[in-house]
Structure formats: structure tokens, C-alpha cells
Write a protein that holds these residues in place. Structure first.
Motif, PDB file in Angstrom:
ATOM      1  N   GLN A 290      61.514 -19.718  29.049  1.00  0.00           N
ATOM      2  CA  GLN A 290      61.039 -19.901  27.889  1.00  0.00           C
ATOM      3  C   GLN A 290      61.271 -21.243  27.171  1.00  0.00           C
ATOM      4  N   LEU A 291      62.649 -21.617  27.349  1.00  0.00           N
ATOM      5  CA  LEU A 291      62.892 -22.811  26.738  1.00  0.00           C
ATOM      6  C   LEU A 291      62.184 -24.044  27.389  1.00  0.00           C
ATOM      7  N   ILE A 292      61.909 -24.298  28.655  1.00  0.00           N
ATOM      8  CA  ILE A 292      61.139 -25.273  29.252  1.00  0.00           C
ATOM      9  C   ILE A 292      59.596 -25.024  28.834  1.00  0.00           C
ATOM     10  N   LYS A 293      59.191 -23.822  28.690  1.00  0.00           N
ATOM     11  CA  LYS A 293      57.924 -23.785  28.248  1.00  0.00           C
ATOM     12  C   LYS A 293      57.582 -24.178  26.676  1.00  0.00           C
ATOM     13  N   LYS A 294      58.585 -24.287  25.904  1.00  0.00           N
ATOM     14  CA  LYS A 294      58.614 -24.370  24.667  1.00  0.00           C
ATOM     15  C   LYS A 294      58.787 -25.934  24.217  1.00  0.00           C
ATOM     16  N   ILE A 295      59.829 -26.618  25.140  1.00  0.00           N
ATOM     17  CA  ILE A 295      59.900 -27.933  24.600  1.00  0.00           C
ATOM     18  C   ILE A 295      59.250 -28.909  25.741  1.00  0.00           C
ATOM     19  N   LYS A 296      58.776 -28.430  26.643  1.00  0.00           N
ATOM     20  CA  LYS A 296      57.985 -29.086  27.695  1.00  0.00           C
ATOM     21  C   LYS A 296      58.679 -30.608  28.002  1.00  0.00           C
ATOM     22  N   PRO A 297      59.475 -30.318  28.697  1.00  0.00           N
ATOM     23  CA  PRO A 297      60.622 -31.823  28.897  1.00  0.00           C
ATOM     24  C   PRO A 297      59.747 -32.676  30.005  1.00  0.00           C
TER      25      PRO A 297
ATOM     26  N   CYS B 175      57.622 -24.449  36.574  1.00  0.00           N
ATOM     27  CA  CYS B 175      56.992 -25.204  35.439  1.00  0.00           C
ATOM     28  C   CYS B 175      56.577 -26.575  35.613  1.00  0.00           C
ATOM     29  N   ARG B 176      56.838 -27.121  36.997  1.00  0.00           N
ATOM     30  CA  ARG B 176      56.209 -28.140  37.381  1.00  0.00           C
ATOM     31  C   ARG B 176      56.711 -29.515  36.325  1.00  0.00           C
TER      32      ARG B 176
END
Length: 382
Positions: free
Chosen positions: A82-89, A110-111
Motif C-alpha cells: 500500500q505504501l509503495i502504491k501511495k508514494i511510487k518510489p 509494483c515494478r
């Protein structure tokens, strides 16, 4: 005006290591990037305040890095997704086992374009003699192989060549993997400034969590034997005693706490005053270290070393006969440890000379600025 700032997400299994081990790297990253941290609860207020002052965005979780908990681990995976989807690092940098295994799998799904998992040592999971926790080791190896499956986005970071060779031999990674070796986490030679060691009252210091594979029992027994032969020698042990599958037994812990053989300090936030008061730093570990941070700190401050000829530890000893900085001993060899302690007691000039040599060795090989420069290149940031 457009910005080229990239988003870097760091994942670890303990907030205590963030500034101690990665503080200088975070400072470097912040110069031209945004930094986010996914960490277990930050229990130290000074760490929380420092990260806030640095403008690091912190997200906390309930991960237990030392033990297996299916519910906790699954919750961690969902939260990270959920965090990766939110901040898109743009860059994902996990270190230590659980963040590396779970984080790399999620980051792959999340690629994320650049994934740089760092293995800070393989611990007891790859020990040939690890029969006690064989199931945990088998699961860890399986998950590690799954998470590190080769692709262009994953760039694996090791802290010593032995760990790289071990994963190659185990079939967990292959020659197609992008793999890099750096010299540990590095040490700040300014923060860990040189000071002349005490040689009138000789003191041996060990800094370690109280787990078997770190050699806590060997240090305790060696201290007991040396104390029987020499008077006025001091022994100190710094480190936490917590819930870990390899924690020392209750009887040894009780003996240590009694204070009859050595002084048990417990966990401290700053080891520098204790290193400053010590003559020699000891770490008889066979844990499977990356490169032990405590030895690098001791070397930087000019302390002679005794450690084991084991993975990670052997990296810290300069084998040059012209500039020795310490001794390598066989693992679990109390007699050898006693012998090297007695050497320093009987040859106090070596405490000074080996300490100076260690400081120079740290400057040449383990300076945090050199390590961080290599890290930024691996992350494709310079």
C-alpha cells in the motif's frame, strides 16, 4: 522550474540502525532526492526528531525482524504494498533479511525501476552446522531465492565476497544477477575520532546482541580464565538481551548479570565513550556477519582487535605483516581467545601500534564516504 528529484524508499527491520548505520547515506541521498523510510516503531525520541529535522518521511510498522510471525509478516507485506502504491518510489533500498525478502518481492510486483536489496550478512541461515533452526533456514533460503530472481531492476548489494560466493554456491543467485560488493556500512572517521587507548588498566570490550553465534559464551569464558591468571584486567559487554531464536540460555545470562566475571552494561545509544575507555575490542563471532559495525567503530577510534576467522569478521583484519591491526582466531576457540588476550596484556605496545594501524586501515577501506559513493553508483544516482 522542473525538478529531477527521485524518490528513495528505505526499508529496515530496526529503527535503531537507521541513523547509526545509514545516517550518512541518508544525508547524501537527501542532497538531491526525497527520502522515505519504512521501519518498525521508532522508540528513540532523538532518532524521531533527527529524522524529522532531516525532512525524512517516516512510516512505521510492527515488524519483528528476529522471529517468525505469519500474521505480523503478512501485515507487513500488505502495508508495504500500500505504501509503495501511495508514494511510487523510483528506488527501493531494503536491508536485513525480512525487508529484503518481502520488500523485494513487493517492489518487483509494483515494478519499481531500481531495487537495491542489501544483505548485511547471512546470519545462521547459511551455516552448515545450523541444525537447531533448520526449518527456519530452509524457508529463508527458499524465500530469498524467490525474491532475488534475476531481472534488470534488481541490483543486489553484499558486504563481503564470501556471502556472494555462498549464494552462488547455494544456487540462490547466478552469474546473470547484477551483484555488487561494498565494504560494509562504512564508518564515519570524524564521529568516531581517534583516541589513545588505555594501557595501564587493560580493558577488553565486546559489543554484541546476546546471541550464541556472536560468541558471547566464548568471551565470558575467556574473561573468566584470564581473570584467574591476571589481576586488574577489566572486561565489559555491551548489547541487548531480547527475544531471539538464538538467544543465550538463562544460566549464562544470569552469570553475566552477576558481575563476577565481567561488567554487563546492556544496550546503549552511544558506544563511543565505552570504546574510548577500552584497550582492545573483541568480537568472537561466527554469526555470518556482513562486516561487523562494532569492529569498524573500534578500528576508527584506534583500538586493537581480536575477532574470528569467519565470514565478515575476517574482512576487518589487515593481514599485512607491516601494518597488523589485530588477530584472527578460530571460531569457538576459547583457548585461542585467551592466548590473544594474554598477548595484549604482555605486549602493551601492540595495543597502541595495532590501534593506529587499524585507524589507517579503516581510513583506506571503510571510510563511510567511500562506501556511500559506491552505494550511490549502485542506485544509479551518480
Amino acid at each position: 522550474m522542473t525538478t529531477n528529484k527521485k524518490k528513495v524508499l528505505i526499508a529496515c527491520d530496526s529503527s535503531r540502525t537507521l541513523l547509526q548505520f545509514r545516517g550518512k547515506l541518508i544525508e547524501q541521498l537527501l542532497k538531491e532526492n526525497e527520502v522515505y523510510v519504512f521501519t518498525p516503531k521508532v522508540s528513540q525520541q532523538h532518532v524521531r526528531e533527527k529524522l524529522k529535522d532531516m525532512k525524512v518521511t517516516v512510516y512505521e510498522n510492527g515488524l519483528n525482524g528476529s522471529n517468525v510471525s505469519i500474521y505480523s509478516d503478512l501485515k507487513y507485506i500488505v502495508q508495504l504494498y500500500q505504501l509503495i502504491k501511495k508514494i511510487k518510489p523510483d528506488i527501493f533500498f531494503p536491508y536485513t533479511f525480512k525487508p529484503v525478502i518481502y520488500g523485494t518481492i513487493v517492489a518487483n510486483l509494483c515494478r519499481i525501476s531500481c531495487i537495491t536489496p542489501m544483505l548485511t550478512g547471512l546470519g545462521y541461515n547459511f551455516s552448515d552446522k545450523n541444525t537447531k533452526n533448520w526449518l527456519v533456514s530452509m524457508i529463508t533460503k527458499t524465500l530469498l531465492k524467490l525474491s532475488l530472481s534475476a531481472n534488470k531492476r534488481i541490483r543486489i548489494i553484499f558486504q563481503n565476497k564470501d556471502d556472494y560466493n555462498k549464494l552462488i554456491a547455494s544456487g540462490i543467485i547466478g552469474k546473470k544477477h547484477q551483484a555488487f560488493v561494498v565494504n560494509g556500512s562504512g564508518v564515519d572517521l570524524i564521529d568516531y575520532a581517534y583516541s589513545a587507548p588505555e594501557t595501564k588498566v587493560i580493558s577488553f570490550l565486546m559489543i554484541s546482541r546476546l546471541i550464541n553465534a556472536k560468541g558471547v559464551k566464548e568471551f565470558y569464558e575467556a574473561a573468566r580464565l584470564v581473570s584467574e591468571k591476571f589481576s586488574g584486567i577489566e572486561f565489559k559487554l555491551i548489547g541487548s538481551y531480547d527475544d531471539n531464536i538464538d538467544a543465550i540460555d538463562d544460566q549464562l545470562y544470569a552469570n553475566i548479570k552477576s558481575g563476577k566475571v565481567l561488567q554487563y552494561v546492556g544496550q546503549v545509544d552511544d558506544v563511543r565513550p565505552y570504546i574510548r575507555d577500552a584497550s582492545v575490542l573483541v568480537l568472537p563471532s561466527y554469526y555470518g556477519e556482513g562486516v561487523p559495525r562494532c569492529i569498524l567503530e573500534g578500528m576508527a577510534m584506534g583500538r586493537a582487535i581480536i575477532t574470528c576467522d569467519s565470514v565478515g569478521c575476517r574482512e576487518t583484519i589487515n593481514l599485512s605483516v607491516k601494518q597488523p591491526n589485530g588477530f584472527l582466531i578460530p571460531i569457538k576457540d576459547i583457548k585461542a581467545l585467551v592466548s590473544k588476550m594474554e598477548h595484549y596484556i604482555n605486549h602493551t605496545k601492540d595495543i597502541l601500534t595495532y590501534g593506529l594501524n587499524g585507524r589507517e586501515f579503516a581510513r583506506q577501506k571503510f571510510d563511510v564516504n567511500l562506501v556511500n559513493e559506491a552505494m550511490l553508483k549502485i542506485m544509479q544516482l551518480n
